[in-house]
Motif scaffolding. Structure first.
Motif, PDB file in Angstrom:
ATOM      1  N   LEU A 132      -1.683   4.888  -6.855  1.00 41.18           N
ATOM      2  CA  LEU A 132      -3.342   4.791  -6.798  1.00 41.18           C
ATOM      3  C   LEU A 132      -3.775   5.889  -7.030  1.00 41.18           C
ATOM      4  O   LEU A 132      -4.864   6.705  -7.402  1.00 41.18           O
ATOM      5  N   ARG A 192       0.852  -1.138   0.058  1.00 44.56           N
ATOM      6  CA  ARG A 192       0.232  -0.023  -0.272  1.00 44.56           C
ATOM      7  C   ARG A 192       0.798   1.029  -0.559  1.00 44.56           C
ATOM      8  O   ARG A 192       0.607   2.113  -0.984  1.00 44.56           O
ATOM      9  N   GLY A 218      -4.150   7.201 -10.351  1.00 45.14           N
ATOM     10  CA  GLY A 218      -5.153   7.027 -11.747  1.00 45.14           C
ATOM     11  C   GLY A 218      -5.050   5.169 -12.049  1.00 45.14           C
ATOM     12  O   GLY A 218      -5.605   5.438 -12.451  1.00 45.14           O
ATOM     13  N   ALA A 219      -3.952   4.864 -11.065  1.00 45.15           N
ATOM     14  CA  ALA A 219      -3.638   3.375 -11.699  1.00 45.15           C
ATOM     15  C   ALA A 219      -4.975   2.556 -10.898  1.00 45.15           C
ATOM     16  O   ALA A 219      -5.415   2.908  -9.412  1.00 45.15           O
ATOM     17  N   THR A 220      -5.015   0.782 -11.339  1.00 46.08           N
ATOM     18  CA  THR A 220      -5.871   0.156 -10.693  1.00 46.08           C
ATOM     19  C   THR A 220      -4.789  -0.375 -10.170  1.00 46.08           C
ATOM     20  O   THR A 220      -3.512  -0.237  -9.432  1.00 46.08           O
ATOM     21  N   VAL A 221      -5.687  -1.003  -9.114  1.00 47.52           N
ATOM     22  CA  VAL A 221      -5.472  -1.618  -7.635  1.00 47.52           C
ATOM     23  C   VAL A 221      -3.932  -2.713  -7.921  1.00 47.52           C
ATOM     24  O   VAL A 221      -2.725  -3.049  -7.544  1.00 47.52           O
ATOM     25  N   ARG A 222      -4.806  -3.380  -9.061  1.00 46.32           N
ATOM     26  CA  ARG A 222      -3.249  -4.675  -9.646  1.00 46.32           C
ATOM     27  C   ARG A 222      -2.743  -4.269 -10.437  1.00 46.32           C
ATOM     28  O   ARG A 222      -1.605  -4.565  -9.815  1.00 46.32           O
ATOM     29  N   ALA A 223      -2.482  -3.036 -11.240  1.00 48.85           N
ATOM     30  CA  ALA A 223      -1.231  -3.016 -11.531  1.00 48.85           C
ATOM     31  C   ALA A 223      -0.885  -1.884 -10.888  1.00 48.85           C
ATOM     32  O   ALA A 223       1.095  -1.848 -11.045  1.00 48.85           O
ATOM     33  N   ALA A 224      -0.887  -1.549  -9.715  1.00 44.65           N
ATOM     34  CA  ALA A 224      -0.012  -0.695  -8.608  1.00 44.65           C
ATOM     35  C   ALA A 224       0.154  -2.001  -8.073  1.00 44.65           C
ATOM     36  O   ALA A 224       1.653  -1.686  -7.816  1.00 44.65           O
ATOM     37  N   ARG A 225       0.384  -2.848  -7.716  1.00 48.58           N
ATOM     38  CA  ARG A 225       0.735  -3.889  -6.706  1.00 48.58           C
ATOM     39  C   ARG A 225       1.486  -4.835  -7.777  1.00 48.58           C
ATOM     40  O   ARG A 225       3.154  -4.464  -7.566  1.00 48.58           O
ATOM     41  N   SER A 241       2.170   1.594  -3.111  1.00 53.29           N
ATOM     42  CA  SER A 241       1.728   2.097  -4.066  1.00 53.29           C
ATOM     43  C   SER A 241      -0.001   2.709  -4.371  1.00 53.29           C
ATOM     44  O   SER A 241      -0.132   3.148  -5.698  1.00 53.29           O
TER      45      SER A 241
END
Length: 355
Positions: free
Chosen positions: A150, A143, A153-160, A146
């Motif tokens: 976030l 978190r 504007g990135a997605t949660v999956r892409a950020a992880r 990421s």
């Protein structure tokens, strides 16, 4: 015992040729537009009220001019309380300047709103001094790293996925993603802080004393990591530090700050070998030498007294109460930065050393 630092093959960026009106904004490079340009930066804090009376305002930064070229590492050094960290925080707009201008990539960002500033923050990041204090203890590493993505504007999956890549890049692994900061040593926590700063692909990172809170045994590892990342990713750094031996290893140019002002700035080698300002000479004389015989032979310059309060700075040159070379003009006239020697550096001193 001081750690040793390996210097990469990146060549030092020399300063531009100095024109007829030299100042501290001269950046290294080939004459291209600077990545960062600072003009007349001032930060004044209101004085604390004591027994119902308002104290004098504190001018922490007093008219700083700087330029930083793309791919360059500029060191900012000076005693505690001279305004280094305040300057760094204004450059990334964590503090609002009282006066002056900050231009990043040719755009004035001094008065941008938070909404306007958001896309700029992708390319302008900071690493803090205390890694544990700068990491949210309630969040996981995933978190923490990421969050900048976030916000952009990135997605949660892409950020992880990006957080896992960054952990590998800074020498940790994806198995650390779901751990909390308290489970890491100081050096590991600072690596997480570096990964967070890299998350959005910045071009400039303000490193605010990034190794001073770490054990000596891990300082060299973190410095070498930052230098490697700078070379591989083409980063520029404003490297704020107390340790002049670290600055000498990692920086291309060095700016010396005293009482909120730049008193000397220039290419690293010339500034270390032939310091022009008495304050710079005193700072360098306090750096331990690895050769015991040379350490015993050299002359130490001891400054008398403490630095003046920025709430009541002296007239003329701010350094004159502690300067062994001070004369009458130093007490009445504030010296401006002027070219010294070959022109590769400037110093704000009425009687600079030119040899």
């Amino acid at each position: 015992m001081k750690p040793t630092y390996s210097k990469s093959s990146r060549s030092s960026a020399g300063p531009e040729e100095t024109g007829p009106a030299p100042d501290s904004r001269t950046a290294g490079g080939d004459g291209a537009s600077p990545l960062l340009s600072v003009r007349g930066l001032v930060k004044t804090f209101p004085g604390r009220r004591v027994l119902g009376r308002a104290a004098a305002p504190v001018r922490a930064v007093d008219g700083v001019d700087l330029e930083l070229a793309a791919g360059e590492t500029l060191g900012l050094v000076g005693e505690s309380g001279c305004g280094k960290s305040t300057t760094g925080r204004m450059l990334v707009r964590l503090l609002e300047p009282t006066a002056g201008a900050v231009e990043f990539e040719g755009r004035d960002i001094t008065h941008l709103s938070q909404r306007e500033l958001r896309p700029v923050r992708r390319h302008l990041q900071i690493i803090f001094q205390d890694p544990h204090a700068s990491l949210n203890p309630r969040q996981t590493v995933a978190r923490i790293i990421s969050e900048p993505l976030l916000v952009q504007g990135a997605t949660v999956r892409a950020a992880r996925d990006r957080a896992a890549e960054l952990l590998d890049l800074v020498g940790l692994g994806s198995e650390h993603l779901d751990r909390h900061p308290y489970r890491f040593s100081g050096g590991q926590a600072q690596r997480i802080g570096i990964a967070r700063a890299l998350a959005t692909g910045p071009r400039l990172i303000v490193a605010d004393e990034p190794v001073s809170a770490l054990d000596v045994s891990v300082q060299a590892q973190v410095v070498n990591l930052m230098e490697r990342l700078g070379d591989e990713l083409g980063l520029s750094f404003l490297f704020i530090a107390h340790d002049l031996s670290v600055v000498k290893r990692v920086c291309d140019r060095v700016a010396v700050m005293y009482l909120g002002r730049i008193v000397e700035i220039g290419e690293k080698r010339e500034l270390y070998d032939r310091p022009a300002h008495p304050y710079t000479r005193a700072l360098l004389s306090a750096v331990p030498l690895p050769d015991p015989a040379a350490e015993r032979r050299r002359e130490r310059i001891l400054l008398l007294g403490d630095p003046p309060s920025p709430a009541a700075p002296p007239s003329g040159c701010g350094f004159h109460p502690r300067c062994p070379k001070a004369q009458a003009v130093c007490r009445t006239e504030r010296p401006l930065l002027q070219v010294v020697g070959s022109g590769a550096r400037t110093a704000a001193c009425h009687f600079p050393e030119t040899g």
